[in-house]
Design an enzyme around this catalytic site. Sequence first.
Site, PDB file in Angstrom:
ATOM      1  N   HIS A   1      -7.672   5.642   2.255  1.00 39.24           N
ATOM      2  CA  HIS A   1      -7.843   6.781   1.364  1.00 39.24           C
ATOM      3  C   HIS A   1      -6.599   7.112   0.580  1.00 39.24           C
ATOM      4  CE1 HIS A   1     -11.827   7.712   2.802  1.00 39.24           C
ATOM      5  NE2 HIS A   1     -11.380   7.280   3.956  1.00 39.24           N
ATOM      6  N   ARG A   2      -5.605   6.265   0.698  1.00 37.91           N
ATOM      7  CA  ARG A   2      -4.378   6.580  -0.022  1.00 37.91           C
ATOM      8  C   ARG A   2      -4.621   6.590  -1.529  1.00 37.91           C
ATOM      9  NH1 ARG A   2       0.399   6.142   2.491  1.00 37.91           N
ATOM     10  NH2 ARG A   2      -0.380   4.486   3.793  1.00 37.91           N
ATOM     11  N   ALA A   3      -5.465   5.682  -1.990  1.00 33.71           N
ATOM     12  CA  ALA A   3      -5.709   5.593  -3.430  1.00 33.71           C
ATOM     13  C   ALA A   3      -6.215   6.918  -3.975  1.00 33.71           C
ATOM     14  CB  ALA A   3      -6.701   4.479  -3.720  1.00 33.71           C
ATOM     15  N   ASP A  39       0.816  -1.203   0.000  1.00 28.18           N
ATOM     16  CA  ASP A  39       0.000   0.000   0.000  1.00 28.18           C
ATOM     17  C   ASP A  39       0.857   1.263   0.000  1.00 28.18           C
ATOM     18  OD1 ASP A  39      -2.648   1.102   0.060  1.00 28.18           O
ATOM     19  OD2 ASP A  39      -2.169   1.808   2.082  1.00 28.18           O
ATOM     20  N   VAL A  63      -3.421   9.435  -4.132  1.00 27.20           N
ATOM     21  CA  VAL A  63      -2.451   9.097  -5.170  1.00 27.20           C
ATOM     22  C   VAL A  63      -3.013   9.435  -6.544  1.00 27.20           C
ATOM     23  CG1 VAL A  63      -1.316   7.178  -6.325  1.00 27.20           C
ATOM     24  CG2 VAL A  63      -1.248   7.339  -3.844  1.00 27.20           C
TER      25      VAL A  63
END
Lengths: 343, 680
Positions: free
Chosen positions: B277-279, B196, B282
């Site tokens: 919420h990283r997606a 991740d 990014v």
Amino acid sequence: MKRKTVFPFAAIVGQDMMKLALILNVINPTLSGVLIRGEKGTGKSTAVRALADILPEIDVISDCPFELSPEDEQEAYEECMTALTGEAPKSGDLDSYKRKVRVVELPVGATEDRVVGTLDLEHALRKGTKRVEPGLLAAAHRGILYVDEVNLLDDHIVDVLLDSAAMGVNTIEREGVSFSHPAKFTLVGTMNPEEGELRPQLLDRFGLCVHVTGVEDMESRVLIMKRRVAFDENPADFTAQFDRESANIAQSITKAREVYPKVKVPESMYAEIAKYCLEVGVDGHRADIIMLKTAKTLAAYDAREEVASKDIETASQLVLPHRVRRVPLQDVVTDISAARGRK
Amino acid sequence: MKNNVFPFSAIVGQDALRRALSLCAVNPAVGGVVVRGEKGTAKSTAVRALAKLLPRIPVYEDCPYGCNPDIPEERCPVCQARVQEAKVRFKRRPVVTLPLNATEDRVAGGLDFDLAVKNGVRVLQPGLLAKSHRGILYVDEVNLLDDHIVDLVLSAAGAGENRVEREGLSVCHASRFMLVGTMNPEEGELRPQFLDRFGLCVEIGSEQDVETRARIMRRREAFDLDKDAFHERFAKAEAQTADSIQAASALLPRVKMKDSLRDLIANLCAEKYVAGHRAELVIEQAARAHAALGGRTEVTEGDIEAVAPMALLHRTRDAAPPPPPPEPEEQEEQQQEPPEHDPPENEEEDQELPPEQEETQEQEDAGPPPPPEQEEAPPEEEMQPPEQEEERESSSMDKIFEVGQSFKVKRIQAPKDRVFRRGSGRRSRTRVAQKQGRYVKSRPRKHSDDIALDATLRNAAPFQAGRKAEGDSNLAVILKKEDLQERIREKRIGNFLLFVVDASGSMGAKGRMVASKGAIMSLLLDAYQKRDKVAMVSFRKDEALVNLPPTSSVELAAKLLAELPVGGKTPLAAGLVKCAEMVRNALVRDPSMRPIVLFITDGKANVGLNGGKPVPEAMELAERLSLDERVHYVVVDTESRGLVRFGLAGRLAENLGARYFQVEDLRAEQLVDITRNEDW
């Protein structure tokens, strides 16, 4: 240190593919090595050790533990020596000497610090400063790194080999040492498949692969016995008998090295190689590239300046067997033309 | 050495890979890339080539931590101590290689030995986490990186700073880097948490077009023949690429994104059941970089669509890992074929054995149906007659069944403990007592003679000034006994897997053997990746046979498995005895070993030892076997699911204290879940 007499390369009976694969690697080190698979007692290790006989000479910078070349690697030399001694080496002409390409043996039980290099303890104690003690990868630069029973090598050592074999650079970040130096070596391994397979990733790093089996022919077997006994009784005399032949091989190698840059590849051959690889089914592009180089080297060894179809045929026998895509646990293909026909 | 790197712009094909890397070069907030793909597809080549194209950033000339002069609050200890403002110069964002054999002190940083000896001061020698600040931390074969190094990298990546508390040092410095890794999934997967951390993920394969392949060959050959000439040839293209990246990174701060597009991103992520919420972040950053590369200051839908697949590939949760590639290639498809594709095999089975199958069916239907959960054993007479009839039918002839569909098995491993072991492999991590394995860390010496030289020296360094005044040694460093540090090494050891296979006639029915062989083969494949030792015992007719003594050659086991004949009665007790023998021998040879024994049987014992009653005898033996806590047991029940079950394998498992599951559960994902949730 007195060198032990080794069984002469020229005196090895049969095993033509193995000898060819080794010679090709001597001519063109960018073929990145050969893996010799076979039963015990088929002259695998003997052949690799005998290579010392026919290896060409190279220029090496004097007093350089990294075996660097005075022509192409001056810059690296300066960097390495600065890191090693803490001060830049004297500029100007470097002293160099000629020596034969070296075969460095990596024993199966080697520890990681000896392989990649580590902190020089003696220096640290005496001088109170840090210095790198170069490892086997440094010694093997521009030479041959030979691993007997390569399939028994510890996993973490294999990881290290993978790393540096790919890029030709060994990076040390351990034990307080931060350092990198060129480490381009020809990886030669022998293994007995009964003891377990190699990881696919490492398998792919060997440019060529040959299978050796015991010689079936009666006369040759007798000849092998005779020669071995003769060698054991009087190594010096026996070796002397083969001096001429060894010199011949060495000479044709030198010649092939000169011819190699001039070898042309007809346009159609590129497509031929690509098709071959696609038909057999290989991972990635390393197979194509190595096959092209092998074909060129074969032509050079034959003193021709153009690659012919037969070169490609022979190259495929050497390059593809261990690269045919397979499920793990499936046997490594031995006959490449059969694999091609099957697809 | 500068021309040793293959130029970025000379790489043929692999557009996704090149785009992902360019995005990272333009906008560090993208957070890096993990490149997954088969060997020999220019993964590493591309990453290394990128180093020359990264934009230039301002740094202080004398700062080893790469501090950003524009952010004064993040200054490193060196910059803080500085009295005068130092010169600022521009240099490319660094690409720092983290080799697999790195030790902790070099990754996080450790005591500077030279300074300590000379001046008797404790100063941190910056590690790789410091060097890669504001740049790229590159790991080749990232899936092979040791867990303890992964932990260090993860904690720094999470906090954006690296905190060193070791060797009497207490330092904290900013460490924000992009993680770039390449890996070949054949060698194993990444930890999900680690995965991740990589902003983008690209899956690449080889080019399938003859013309393109030929072009690749030509370029590589030209490069190897004359590197300088090759670089000259591509100098212009390289300069252009570098310029466009520099221009884009200058443009980046002005690139804006409309709020409505954020909804689009959120929807995309929701569709794929993305965790966290990283997606979203990014995708937004990557889309801005994409727009900047296109020379635009406004993010469009097209930008988002171009980058979203790369950000979602490894975060999508509807499928089991590994993430499916956008354009699956042949091999992947084959691997991912779920075992539901078994029917053809079962059909074949039907054709081969129709009489037997019907027979079994009838018998089972006719027999008195004991409830499967029943604690009491069904009376022997009731269960034996049908079995024996069946046996008679099938034992006359030995059969060899083909190997059923294999699948991916999830981790089966013994828990890490503090026992020191010897050995080699990949299944379980353990501390090792030999002077082998990866040097993990050091501690004050107790009894080992495996001295950690570097740690010892660092330990002694700060006291040198004082000691030299006392003693008259001519050594530069004076060591005392209390300085000595010993190495703690760690490596993965393979376990010992013993397969005990029921090869009696009853296993031949209903394609059970095909499924069982498929299951065993899957476990063998797993064993192969983990470098386990395997052995195989089969029992049938009146005896148990050691088909394969303990060996590391899993290939041999696979071959034997394919050839394993089936037929005859079920001497379960003999199998148990043989298993106990093998395990005992293995444990004598290596007392610290923890063998895993897998029984593949339906448990319907019908031959006893010396004429004893088969089932009670086997159960009693099983109970005795379970007393040894070092051995883990797994029972795979091959009895068909249905109304009528004897449930004997279940009882066997109970008596052995074994993990129990049915052969139907062995199919793919179910097994994955079972073993994953289990604490071994």
